[in-house]
Enzyme design. Structure first.
Site, mmCIF file in Angstrom:
data_model
loop_
_atom_site.group_PDB
_atom_site.id
_atom_site.type_symbol
_atom_site.label_atom_id
_atom_site.label_comp_id
_atom_site.label_asym_id
_atom_site.label_seq_id
_atom_site.Cartn_x
_atom_site.Cartn_y
_atom_site.Cartn_z
ATOM 1 N N ARG A 36 37.067 40.955 54.358
ATOM 2 C CA ARG A 36 38.324 41.552 53.927
ATOM 3 C C ARG A 36 38.148 42.116 52.499
ATOM 4 O O ARG A 36 37.292 41.640 51.754
ATOM 5 C CB ARG A 36 39.367 40.435 53.894
ATOM 6 C CG ARG A 36 40.791 40.816 54.054
ATOM 7 C CD ARG A 36 41.637 39.573 53.869
ATOM 8 N NE ARG A 36 41.605 38.675 55.007
ATOM 9 C CZ ARG A 36 42.392 38.782 56.058
ATOM 10 N NH1 ARG A 36 43.296 39.714 56.120
ATOM 11 N NH2 ARG A 36 42.299 37.926 57.057
ATOM 12 N N GLY A 40 40.857 35.007 49.840
ATOM 13 C CA GLY A 40 42.058 34.212 50.132
ATOM 14 C C GLY A 40 42.380 34.068 51.610
ATOM 15 O O GLY A 40 43.241 33.274 51.986
ATOM 16 N N GLY A 41 41.720 34.852 52.463
ATOM 17 C CA GLY A 41 41.857 34.678 53.906
ATOM 18 C C GLY A 41 43.231 34.994 54.453
ATOM 19 O O GLY A 41 44.040 35.690 53.826
ATOM 20 N N CYS A 43 45.688 32.960 54.832
ATOM 21 C CA CYS A 43 46.730 32.287 54.058
ATOM 22 C C CYS A 43 47.292 33.166 52.938
ATOM 23 O O CYS A 43 48.492 33.404 52.853
ATOM 24 C CB CYS A 43 46.148 30.995 53.492
ATOM 25 S SG CYS A 43 47.254 30.112 52.420
ATOM 26 N N THR A 140 35.529 30.789 59.261
ATOM 27 C CA THR A 140 36.023 32.122 59.651
ATOM 28 C C THR A 140 37.468 32.109 60.134
ATOM 29 O O THR A 140 38.008 33.163 60.487
ATOM 30 C CB THR A 140 35.099 32.720 60.736
ATOM 31 O OG1 THR A 140 34.883 31.716 61.737
ATOM 32 C CG2 THR A 140 33.763 33.141 60.152
ATOM 33 N N GLY A 177 58.049 32.465 70.980
ATOM 34 C CA GLY A 177 57.405 31.284 70.403
ATOM 35 C C GLY A 177 58.260 30.664 69.310
ATOM 36 O O GLY A 177 58.488 31.288 68.276
ATOM 37 N N ASP A 310 40.539 26.357 60.261
ATOM 38 C CA ASP A 310 41.171 26.723 61.536
ATOM 39 C C ASP A 310 40.167 26.894 62.669
ATOM 40 O O ASP A 310 40.543 26.832 63.840
ATOM 41 C CB ASP A 310 41.915 28.059 61.383
ATOM 42 C CG ASP A 310 43.304 27.901 60.786
ATOM 43 O OD1 ASP A 310 43.620 26.798 60.293
ATOM 44 O OD2 ASP A 310 44.082 28.883 60.817
ATOM 45 N N HIS A 442 68.443 9.469 39.948
ATOM 46 C CA HIS A 442 69.770 9.815 40.443
ATOM 47 C C HIS A 442 70.378 10.911 39.575
ATOM 48 O O HIS A 442 70.285 10.828 38.347
ATOM 49 C CB HIS A 442 70.692 8.595 40.402
ATOM 50 C CG HIS A 442 72.095 8.936 40.800
ATOM 51 N ND1 HIS A 442 72.450 9.128 42.120
ATOM 52 C CD2 HIS A 442 73.207 9.182 40.056
ATOM 53 C CE1 HIS A 442 73.733 9.459 42.170
ATOM 54 N NE2 HIS A 442 74.221 9.494 40.937
HETATM 55 C C1 LIG Z 1 52.313 34.130 59.042
HETATM 56 C C2 LIG Z 1 51.576 32.857 58.758
HETATM 57 C C3 LIG Z 1 52.149 31.899 57.941
HETATM 58 C C4 LIG Z 1 51.462 30.729 57.648
HETATM 59 N N1 LIG Z 1 52.064 29.813 56.838
HETATM 60 C C5 LIG Z 1 51.415 28.664 56.543
HETATM 61 C C6 LIG Z 1 51.993 27.717 55.668
HETATM 62 O O1 LIG Z 1 53.092 27.914 55.151
HETATM 63 N N2 LIG Z 1 51.297 26.592 55.377
HETATM 64 C C7 LIG Z 1 50.066 26.338 55.940
HETATM 65 O O2 LIG Z 1 49.478 25.293 55.660
HETATM 66 N N3 LIG Z 1 49.487 27.222 56.776
HETATM 67 C C8 LIG Z 1 50.126 28.381 57.090
HETATM 68 N N4 LIG Z 1 49.524 29.294 57.899
HETATM 69 C C9 LIG Z 1 48.184 28.960 58.459
HETATM 70 C C10 LIG Z 1 47.095 29.209 57.419
HETATM 71 O O3 LIG Z 1 47.127 30.552 57.026
HETATM 72 C C11 LIG Z 1 45.730 28.845 58.000
HETATM 73 O O4 LIG Z 1 45.760 27.519 58.465
HETATM 74 C C12 LIG Z 1 44.634 28.976 56.958
HETATM 75 O O5 LIG Z 1 44.582 30.283 56.441
HETATM 76 C C13 LIG Z 1 43.277 28.594 57.551
HETATM 77 O O6 LIG Z 1 42.305 28.723 56.558
HETATM 78 P P1 LIG Z 1 40.785 29.033 56.912
HETATM 79 O O7 LIG Z 1 40.083 29.051 55.611
HETATM 80 O O8 LIG Z 1 40.320 28.120 57.971
HETATM 81 O O9 LIG Z 1 40.777 30.508 57.566
HETATM 82 P P2 LIG Z 1 41.424 31.883 57.172
HETATM 83 O O10 LIG Z 1 42.449 31.765 56.134
HETATM 84 O O11 LIG Z 1 41.798 32.532 58.465
HETATM 85 O O12 LIG Z 1 40.223 32.684 56.498
HETATM 86 C C14 LIG Z 1 39.091 33.081 57.205
HETATM 87 C C15 LIG Z 1 38.470 34.264 56.503
HETATM 88 O O13 LIG Z 1 37.206 34.513 57.092
HETATM 89 C C16 LIG Z 1 36.968 35.897 57.096
HETATM 90 N N5 LIG Z 1 35.929 36.183 58.091
HETATM 91 C C17 LIG Z 1 35.982 35.938 59.429
HETATM 92 N N6 LIG Z 1 34.805 36.273 59.999
HETATM 93 C C18 LIG Z 1 34.021 36.733 58.993
HETATM 94 C C19 LIG Z 1 32.689 37.216 58.944
HETATM 95 N N7 LIG Z 1 31.924 37.264 60.037
HETATM 96 N N8 LIG Z 1 32.197 37.612 57.760
HETATM 97 C C20 LIG Z 1 32.959 37.553 56.625
HETATM 98 N N9 LIG Z 1 34.202 37.105 56.615
HETATM 99 C C21 LIG Z 1 34.735 36.680 57.785
HETATM 100 C C22 LIG Z 1 38.330 36.480 57.434
HETATM 101 O O14 LIG Z 1 38.408 37.832 57.020
HETATM 102 C C23 LIG Z 1 39.249 35.559 56.642
HETATM 103 O O15 LIG Z 1 39.527 36.106 55.386
HETATM 104 C C24 LIG Z 1 50.173 30.495 58.196
HETATM 105 C C25 LIG Z 1 49.577 31.461 59.007
HETATM 106 C C26 LIG Z 1 50.259 32.636 59.281
HETATM 107 C C27 LIG Z 1 49.600 33.668 60.142
#
Ligand SMILES: Cc1cc2nc3c(=O)[nH]c(=O)nc-3n(C[C@H](O)[C@H](O)[C@H](O)COP(=O)(O)OP(=O)(O)OC[C@H]3O[C@@H](n4cnc5c(N)ncnc54)[C@H](O)[C@@H]3O)c2cc1C
Length: 463
Positions: A36, A40-41, A43, A140, A177, A310, A442
């Site tokens: 990306r 920050g992914g 989140c 990922t 959902g 995730d 309180h």
């Molecule tokens: C609308 C929405 C609201 C949410 N609200 C909350 C909340 O309030 N609280 C909460 O705890 N969770 C929330 N979540 C869930 C949360 O976003 C995820 O649980 C969290 O982001 C997972 O983190 P992660 O690091 O496992 O993966 P991700 O955040 O999905 O990050 C993975 C990253 O890997 C990168 N990537 C993938 N494959 C490759 C590759 N081959 N090469 C290079 N980069 C790659 C992607 O581009 C991405 O940036 C929400 C999700 C959504 C969609």
């Protein structure tokens, strides 16, 4: 050698970037691959942070339009500037993702920009350039799930990503959902003026949460104007002209119905994202749900390859991913990392919020565990009354034999903050009595937690 690292993390979401920072803090040479344009992914870019920015803004709008007059604050002619609201959300996201870039610089984590693929154990390719690593971490993340026959175009039929970026308030938004993401985004657009109908396969919303909490939450949201079609499944969606024609059917079978919507949000869950990272080629095993299989130390079946967040089993939550990132970095440094899966809070950031940690009453019944329940409503809490936020209650579950807390469930104002005390209590193996005997300020909402703890022993004071 500049192209060789102790750790290469693939993915810079909360799992990956936190793992990278912690590993660097522990003295390792670390790179993090992210395809990306920003760190920050999910989140920070299209998940937790932008959704909370819109929830906050839409709440301010609804308060200004409807709630302030109750407080004697008269505001005339409240109008929505959706373009500004969306721009503010983008600014919030931008500040957060830049913050991660700063943290990478501060901790000397190298950002390898591009798409990463595991070429072999110890070898990662980023857009064709090869790097070596003693440890590889798959972080990922996940992607929105789709339904067969329902084509997401991010305009009329949208995922959560489209739901964060609408430039017009839909007349009728149908949310498929009734989980956290659907209810949060449904709340945003309802507050801004949309008619919102939630279609949920199960007989209740937030189906994994405590049943009593879920029912109370549904009643509160229904009072706010959200419509629910529970026990119904989507069987088809066709875009026509300006809208979408949906067919829904009872999940248990029965006559189909047609719904007309301006926009349909498909939020039926997320799938682990394992596309194109070379897992099959290097022989990394997946489980029956397509998640990377790991042991208690986040190791896959291939030596030197680990996975967190995730993309592995467990709740798809940012803080779970972060904690796994920290624990894994500590394992890799020879320390004793730890994640307590029995004490991971989950929060729905609607108004009121819903928050839970530990086991639900249904889970305790199924496991045959004898428990006591203590409940306390926010109607009997002075601070909640002063705030004008008396919807909801605190519910605590404790072992009958020892009084140890087993679960805490809150629907009510600031539930997401209140749950932290109970998470800490559970982490320390506290009893309900421990919480009840702790002095709570309180007037504060946290007194409802104390009273629920007293109620476990049948001795609440203020009800
Ligand atoms: C609308 C929405 C609201 C949410 N609200 C909350 C909340 O309030 N609280 C909460 O705890 N969770 C929330 N979540 C869930 C949360 O976003 C995820 O649980 C969290 O982001 C997972 O983190 P992660 O690091 O496992 O993966 P991700 O955040 O999905 O990050 C993975 C990253 O890997 C990168 N990537 C993938 N494959 C490759 C590759 N081959 N090469 C290079 N980069 C790659 C992607 O581009 C991405 O940036 C929400 C999700 C959504 C969609």
């Amino acid at each position: 050698m500049s192209d060789s690292y102790d750790v290469i993390v693939i993915g810079a979401g909360p799992g990956g970037y936190v793992c990278a920072i912690r590993a660097a803090q522990l003295g390792m040479k670390v790179a993090c691959v992210e395809k990306r344009a920003t760190l920050g992914g999910t989140c920070l870019n299209i998940g937790c942070i932008p959704s909370k920015a819109l929830l906050q803004s839409s709440e301010e709008f609804e308060h200004a339009a409807h709630a302030l007059k109750d407080h004697g604050v008269l505001v005339e002619g409240v109008k929505l500037d959706l373009a500004r609201m969306q721009a503010r959300k983008d600014e919030v996201v931008s500040a957060n993702v830049k913050g991660v870039e700063f943290l990478f610089r501060k901790n000397k984590v190298t950002w390898l920009k591009g798409t990463g693929r595991i070429a072999a154990p110890g070898k990662v390719e980023v857009d064709g350039t090869a790097y070596e690593a003693r440890h590889i971490v798959i972080a990922t993340g996940s992607d929105s799930m789709t339904l067969p026959g329902v084509a997401v175009d991010e305009k009329r039929i949208i995922s959560s990503t489209g739901g964060l970026a609408l430039d017009k308030v839909p007349g009728h938004l149908v949310v498929i959902g009734g989980g956290a993401i659907g209810l949060e985004l449904g709340s945003v657009w309802r507050r801004l003026g949309a008619r919102v109908t939630v279609v949920e396969f199960f007989e209740r919303i937030v189906p994994t949460m405590d049943g009593e909490i879920s029912k109370a939450f549904e009643r509160i949201l229904a009072r706010q104007g959200m419509k629910f079609r529970l026990g119904m499944k989507l069987t088809g969606a066709r875009t026509d002209g300006d809208g979408v024609t949906l067919t829904i059917e009872p999940a248990k079978g029965g006559a189909a119905e047609v719904l007309q919507a301006d926009v349909v949000l498909v939020s039926i869950g997320r799938r682990p994202y394992t596309d194109g990272i070379g897992l099959a080629e290097v022989g990394v095993e997946l489980d029956e749900r397509g998640r990377v299989k790991t042991d208690a130390h986040f190791a896959t079946n291939v030596p030197g390859i680990h996975a967190i967040g995730d993309v592995i089993a467990g709740p798809m939550l940012a803080h779970k991913a972060e904690d796994e990132g920290v624990a894994l970095a500590e394992f890799l440094a020879g320390q004793a990392g730890h994640v307590n899966y029995g004490a991971i809070p989950g929060v729905v950031y609607t108004w009121p919020e819903v928050a839970a940690v530990g086991q639900t009453e249904e889970e305790l019944k199924d496991a045959g565990i004898a428990y006591n329940v203590g409940k306390f409503p926010f109607t009997a809490n002075g601070r909640a009354r002063a705030m004008g936020a008396t919807d909801g209650f605190v519910k605590l579950l404790a072992y009958q034999a020892t009084d140890r807390l087993l679960g805490a469930h809150i629907v009510g104002p600031d539930a997401g903050t209140l749950i932290a005390e109970l998470t800490t209590a559970m982490e320390f193996g506290a009893s309900a009595e421990d919480v009840a005997r702790t002095c709570h300020a309180h007037p504060s909402l946290s007194e409802a937690v104390k009273e629920a703890a007293l109620a476990v022993a049948g001795r609440a004071l203020h009800i």
